[in-house]
Structures are given as structure tokens and as C-alpha cells.
Design a protein around this motif. Structure first.
Motif, short mmCIF file in Angstrom:
data_model
loop_
_atom_site.label_atom_id
_atom_site.label_comp_id
_atom_site.label_asym_id
_atom_site.label_seq_id
_atom_site.Cartn_x
_atom_site.Cartn_y
_atom_site.Cartn_z
N PRO A 95 30.79 -8.94 40.44
CA PRO A 95 31.06 -8.08 41.60
C PRO A 95 30.17 -6.84 41.66
CG PRO A 95 33.12 -8.82 40.64
CD PRO A 95 32.03 -9.27 39.72
N ALA A 96 29.88 -6.23 40.51
CA ALA A 96 29.03 -5.03 40.50
C ALA A 96 27.63 -5.35 41.01
CB ALA A 96 28.97 -4.44 39.09
N VAL A 263 16.15 -4.38 36.20
CA VAL A 263 15.52 -3.09 35.90
C VAL A 263 16.41 -1.95 36.39
CG1 VAL A 263 13.50 -1.65 36.30
CG2 VAL A 263 13.23 -4.12 35.98
N THR A 264 16.88 -2.06 37.63
CA THR A 264 17.74 -1.01 38.20
C THR A 264 19.03 -0.87 37.41
OG1 THR A 264 16.83 -1.44 40.40
CG2 THR A 264 18.90 -0.23 40.29
N GLU A 265 19.65 -1.97 37.05
CA GLU A 265 20.90 -1.90 36.30
C GLU A 265 20.67 -1.31 34.91
OE1 GLU A 265 23.00 -5.56 36.23
OE2 GLU A 265 23.15 -5.72 38.41
N THR A 266 19.51 -1.57 34.32
CA THR A 266 19.22 -1.00 33.01
C THR A 266 19.00 0.50 33.10
OG1 THR A 266 18.20 -3.09 32.33
CG2 THR A 266 17.70 -1.15 31.01
N TRP A 270 24.16 0.22 35.09
CA TRP A 270 25.08 -0.37 36.06
C TRP A 270 25.69 -1.63 35.43
CZ3 TRP A 270 26.71 1.53 40.60
CH2 TRP A 270 27.36 0.67 41.49
N PRO A 271 27.02 -1.74 35.37
CA PRO A 271 27.65 -2.83 34.61
C PRO A 271 27.66 -4.16 35.36
CG PRO A 271 29.34 -1.43 35.58
CD PRO A 271 28.02 -0.79 35.91
N GLY A 272 26.48 -4.68 35.65
CA GLY A 272 26.37 -5.95 36.36
C GLY A 272 25.81 -7.04 35.47
N VAL A 273 25.50 -8.19 36.07
CA VAL A 273 25.01 -9.32 35.28
C VAL A 273 23.59 -9.09 34.79
CG1 VAL A 273 26.53 -11.04 36.34
CG2 VAL A 273 24.35 -10.50 37.43
#
Length: 321
Positions: A95-96, A263-266, A270-273
Motif C-alpha cells: 500500500p505505501a 531510490v526514492t523509498e531509500t 519510505w516503508p514500501g516494497v
């Protein structure tokens, strides 16, 4: 039209089979599952029992068919690092990523098309020149550098927005969303801008180029000679005929929003896949890596189906043929 969709379905099945084979080879040849599951101090008998349980002592074709059967039934094994079913782990993180990609995609498409049309119609204006100059920043700078710059400006110096995390989330059934909290929206701003900037500028420049080409065609000159209003010429005739290449590129870019949100989540934790995928690579968590590859392939296939449907809506010649 039905033949076109059936052809696309056959191509999609071949793509998914190819990706499933790649993920199977990753599953089979990267890392030692016995070490990940039992530790380095396990006995040879315990390791052999795990190998037999996982089916790694069987012939490769048998292993692949077993892997396909498990994938069809939604079984991707147990995460070596978290000791939980991979489906549950990904379902918590998905979902994130989907919310981040959805908002970034809407911003990139809406902003890119609107700014592309404006810079094409007002190509001699100072605002268009400024926008085209600024678009070089979005196209040229790497995503992680844009993210770090936004964090420094808006989180460190101005202290307006949070620099990491997802904020408060609200449970809606099995889905946890940040759309229903102020901190959730505040946490979305910087990651969305970082993820969408490159796509927005790319779509803007593409729409502008195609729009300028359409405005020089004979049917636009004929429409002006008939005395049609400029707004109708721009938005009903010129813009509609620029959408075919724009839809193609936009569909691919929307797929990459999810695939390359890593890259953005790192950067923003951001707690995504995407962040899960990075941590799984570091821990050699092979079941999660294989499942992530298949997930991205499925998403790309679904997006391509949507793009094909949009083709039929935009171009009447495809429906007639």
C-alpha cells in the motif's frame, strides 16, 4: 479489437513465464537457504533435511514446475530474514508504494500534459522559456540528488515537512493508508515531488514537441481557415492527435514509477516494497527478491493492457481495423 487484446494477452503470458524463469534461477542459485534458515552452526543432517523439504534435491525442470505451481497458488515461500510468509510481508508494504506511485503518477501526467500544452501554445513567452529551462533540471539531475536537495531545503532549513517515514496511517480493512491523516499527506509531499519530477519534465517535453508538430499540420491550418476558435483547434484537434506517442511513453513511465521507486523509498526511508527489496538484497533474502521481480512484471503487464485500451479510445482507426 478482440484479436488485438488476445494477442496482447499471449504476449503477456510469455513475458510472465520468462520473468518467472529468471526469478526461479535467482531463487535457486543465489545464497544458501540452509544458512539463512538454520544458521552457520547447523549440522549436515539438518541442512539436508531443509534441502529435501524445499525440493532442491530434485531435477531442475521438476523444481521449476513446482515453483510455477506455487506461484499460481500465491505461495512464494518464507522470508529468510523475517521468518514470515513472503505474501504477508509484501502485502504490508505494497500500500505505501502504490499510494506513492499513484500520487506521483497523477502529478506527472496532469502536470506534464498541462505544461507541455502551455509551452507549445505560448512557445515565445517568457514563462515558457523559464519552464523549458527548469525542465532540464528534472531531466538531468539523478533522483537521489533531487531528494537530498528537497530534504535539505524543506526539512532541514525551513522545517516545513518531514524528511522520512510515512506519517500516521489509518487501517481500512487490510489496507493501511496515509491519505486520511494530515501527517500522512505531509510525509507524501517530498517523496512524491522527488519521484514525479523526472517523469513530469519528460512528459512535458514530449507533449510540447508533439503539439508543435501537430500545430504545423495541414488540418490545423484548414481548421484556422474555417474560422474555428483557437481553443477548439488546440484541445480538440491538435492535442488529441499528439496523444498516441504520449500514451506509449506515459504508460512505460508509470510502470517505472513503481519499479524504480527504490531510490526514492531509500532516500526518504519510505516503508514500501522498494525499501523492502533493498534490505532483502543486503540480507540475501531470496524469496522476497524473486517475489518482487514477479510483482513488477505483473504490474508492467497490467499497465500495458491499460495503455492498449487507451489506444482504442484515442485512435478510432484501431477500432475500425
Amino acid at each position: 479489437m478482440l484479436l488485438l487484446l488476445l494477442r496482447r494477452l499471449g504476449q503477456a503470458i510469455l513475458v510472465l513465464l520468462a520473468v518467472s524463469f529468471v526469478s526461479f534461477m535467482v531463487f535457486r542459485h543465489i545464497g544458501d537457504p540452509t544458512i539463512s534458515l538454520l544458521g552457520e552452526d547447523a549440522s549436515l543432517a539438518d541442512r539436508q533435511a531443509v534441502i529435501t523439504e524445499l525440493g532442491f534435491d530434485q531435477p531442475v525442470p521438476v523444481q521449476y514446475l513446482r515453483y510455477l505451481r506455487n506461484v499460481v497458488h500465491g505461495e512464494f515461500g518464507i522470508s529468510y530474514r523475517l521468518k514470515r510468509p513472503v505474501v504477508e510481508v509484501i502485502a504490508e508494504r505494497l500500500p505505501a508504494t502504490l499510494e506513492l506511485a499513484l500520487v506521483a503518477g497523477l502529478l506527472a501526467v496532469a502536470g506534464g500534459v498541462a505544461l507541455g500544452v502551455y509551452t507549445a501554445i505560448r512557445r515565445e513567452g517568457w514563462a515558457s522559456r523559464v519552464l523549458m529551462t527548469l525542465s532540464l533540471v528534472g531531466v538531468s539531475l539523478p533522483t537521489f540528488l533531487i531528494g537530498i536537495g528537497l530534504i535539505y531545503l524543506f526539512a532541514v532549513e525551513l522545517r516545513w515537512l518531514p524528511s522520512f517515514g510515512r506519517g500516521d496511517t489509518v487501517a481500512l480493512g487490510g489496507w493501511r493508508t496515509g491519505f486520511l491523516s494530515a501527517s500522512g499527506w505531509a510525509s507524501l509531499v517530498l517523496p512524491v515531488c522527488t519521484l514525479a519530477l523526472f517523469k513530469l519534465t519528460l512528459i512535458m517535453r514530449l507533449v510540447r514537441a508533439e503539439m508543435l508538430e501537430a500545430l504545423r499540420t495541414d488540418y490545423v491550418r484548414f481548421a484556422r481557415a474555417r474560422g474555428l476558435p483557437e481553443r477548439r483547434i488546440h484541445y480538440r484537434h491538435a492535442l488529441r492527435n499528439t496523444l498516441i506517442p504520449v500514451v506509449t511513453i506515459t504508460g512505460l513511465q508509470l510502470g517505472s514509477l513503481i519499479a524504480f521507486a527504490i531510490v526514492t523509498e531509500t532516500v526518504f526511508q519510505w516503508p514500501g516494497v522498494g525499501l523492502l527489496f533493498i534490505s532483502s538484497i543486503q540480507a540475501v533474502d531470496v524469496p522476497v527478491i524473486a517475489a518482487y521481480l514477479l510483482l513488477i512484471a505483473v504490474l508492467y503487464v497490467l499497465i500495458n493492457f491499460v495503455v492498449d485500451g487507451v489506444y482504442l479510445l484515442v485512435d478510432p482507426r484501431l477500432r475500425r481495423s
